[in-house]
Design an enzyme around this catalytic site. Structure first.
Site, PDB file in Angstrom:
ATOM      1  N   ASP A  14       0.862  -1.183   0.000  1.00  0.00           N
ATOM      2  CA  ASP A  14       0.000   0.000   0.000  1.00  0.00           C
ATOM      3  C   ASP A  14       0.899   1.234   0.000  1.00  0.00           C
ATOM      4  OD1 ASP A  14       0.861   0.336   2.624  1.00  0.00           O
ATOM      5  OD2 ASP A  14      -1.145   0.337   3.509  1.00  0.00           O
ATOM      6  N   CYS A  71       3.094  -3.062   4.061  1.00  0.00           N
ATOM      7  CA  CYS A  71       2.248  -1.925   4.413  1.00  0.00           C
ATOM      8  C   CYS A  71       3.020  -1.128   5.463  1.00  0.00           C
ATOM      9  CB  CYS A  71       0.863  -2.357   4.888  1.00  0.00           C
ATOM     10  SG  CYS A  71       0.825  -3.381   6.379  1.00  0.00           S
ATOM     11  N   THR A  73       2.948  -1.092   8.768  1.00  0.00           N
ATOM     12  CA  THR A  73       3.422  -1.910   9.887  1.00  0.00           C
ATOM     13  C   THR A  73       3.706  -3.363   9.512  1.00  0.00           C
ATOM     14  OG1 THR A  73       1.150  -2.491  10.402  1.00  0.00           O
ATOM     15  CG2 THR A  73       2.088  -0.573  11.569  1.00  0.00           C
ATOM     16  N   HIS A 104      10.066 -24.054  10.074  1.00  0.00           N
ATOM     17  CA  HIS A 104       9.045 -24.676  10.918  1.00  0.00           C
ATOM     18  C   HIS A 104       7.618 -24.484  10.399  1.00  0.00           C
ATOM     19  CE1 HIS A 104      11.667 -24.788  14.841  1.00  0.00           C
ATOM     20  NE2 HIS A 104      12.269 -25.326  13.801  1.00  0.00           N
ATOM     21  N   HIS A 139       6.857 -30.732  11.802  1.00  0.00           N
ATOM     22  CA  HIS A 139       6.291 -29.433  11.437  1.00  0.00           C
ATOM     23  C   HIS A 139       5.189 -29.588  10.388  1.00  0.00           C
ATOM     24  CE1 HIS A 139       9.365 -27.673  13.856  1.00  0.00           C
ATOM     25  NE2 HIS A 139      10.317 -28.244  13.132  1.00  0.00           N
TER      26      HIS A 139
HETATM   27  C1  RB5 Z   1      -1.995   2.855   6.265  1.00  0.00           C
HETATM   28  O1  RB5 Z   1      -1.934   4.135   6.795  1.00  0.00           O
HETATM   29  C2  RB5 Z   1      -1.663   1.814   7.321  1.00  0.00           C
HETATM   30  O2  RB5 Z   1      -2.738   1.631   8.154  1.00  0.00           O
HETATM   31  C3  RB5 Z   1      -1.241   0.532   6.671  1.00  0.00           C
HETATM   32  O3  RB5 Z   1      -0.122   0.758   5.870  1.00  0.00           O
HETATM   33  C4  RB5 Z   1      -0.848  -0.617   7.571  1.00  0.00           C
HETATM   34  O4  RB5 Z   1       0.104  -0.214   8.497  1.00  0.00           O
HETATM   35  C5  RB5 Z   1      -1.966  -1.352   8.191  1.00  0.00           C
HETATM   36  O5  RB5 Z   1      -1.784  -2.324   8.913  1.00  0.00           O
END
Ligand code: RB5
Length: 150
Positions: A14, A71, A73, A104, A139
């Site tokens: 994203d 993304c 996070t 695993h 596993h």
């Molecule tokens: C987008 O702002 C953010 O929410 C997305 O990149 C991600 O971190 C969501 O888990």
């Protein structure tokens, strides 16, 4: 156990992850892997599940051996990806987890946080992930219990 096999790797990100995703695409190509880049290609806001689902479908169809999602996070992408039967997407911030996700868990996808880790750390994680083989044995039995019938 490690290998130097070249893979087809599907990428998706994203707006929070596209910069790292582009860097990973370049790194993969230089390392000799084939890349399927499903976007996004700018900072324009997009919804991460849309990209996650496309990359999962590429892996599940056999078009790509592995998928990598980025993304902000790494969290939202992993949640979306792991809704797909047959996808085991590891949200990883360091190389030990990347290695164990393959050894695993036979992970077939990685999810990375574009706002959490730098490019060099991401390259190390991806290199470790691609070079590590599934150990099977006990596993395999455990993975079968995650998704009976898949
Ligand atoms: C987008 O702002 C953010 O929410 C997305 O990149 C991600 O971190 C969501 O888990």
């Amino acid at each position: 156990m490690t290998n130097q096999i070249k893979f087809t790797v599907a990428l998706g990100a994203d707006h929070g992850g596209f910069k790292l995703k582009d860097a990973l695409a370049e790194w993969l190509r230089k390392a000799g892997h084939e890349v399927r880049d499903f976007g996004t290609h700018s900072t324009d806001s997009v919804d991460y599940p849309d990209l996650a689902h496309v990359v999962c479908n590429s892996v599940l169809s056999g078009e790509s051996r592995f998928g990598v999602l980025v993304c902000g996070t790494g969290l939202g992408m992993s949640y979306a990806a792991n809704r797909h039967a047959g996808i085991r997407c590891a949200m990883v911030n360091e190389t030990t987890s990347a290695r164990l996700a393959r050894q695993h868990n036979d992970a077939n996808m990685l999810s990375l946080g574009g706002r959490m880790i730098g490019e060099e750390a991401a390259f190390d994680i991806l290199a470790t992930f691609l070079a590590t083989e599934f150990e099977g044995g006990r596993h395999q039995r455990r993975i079968a219990k995650i998704e009976p019938g898949v």
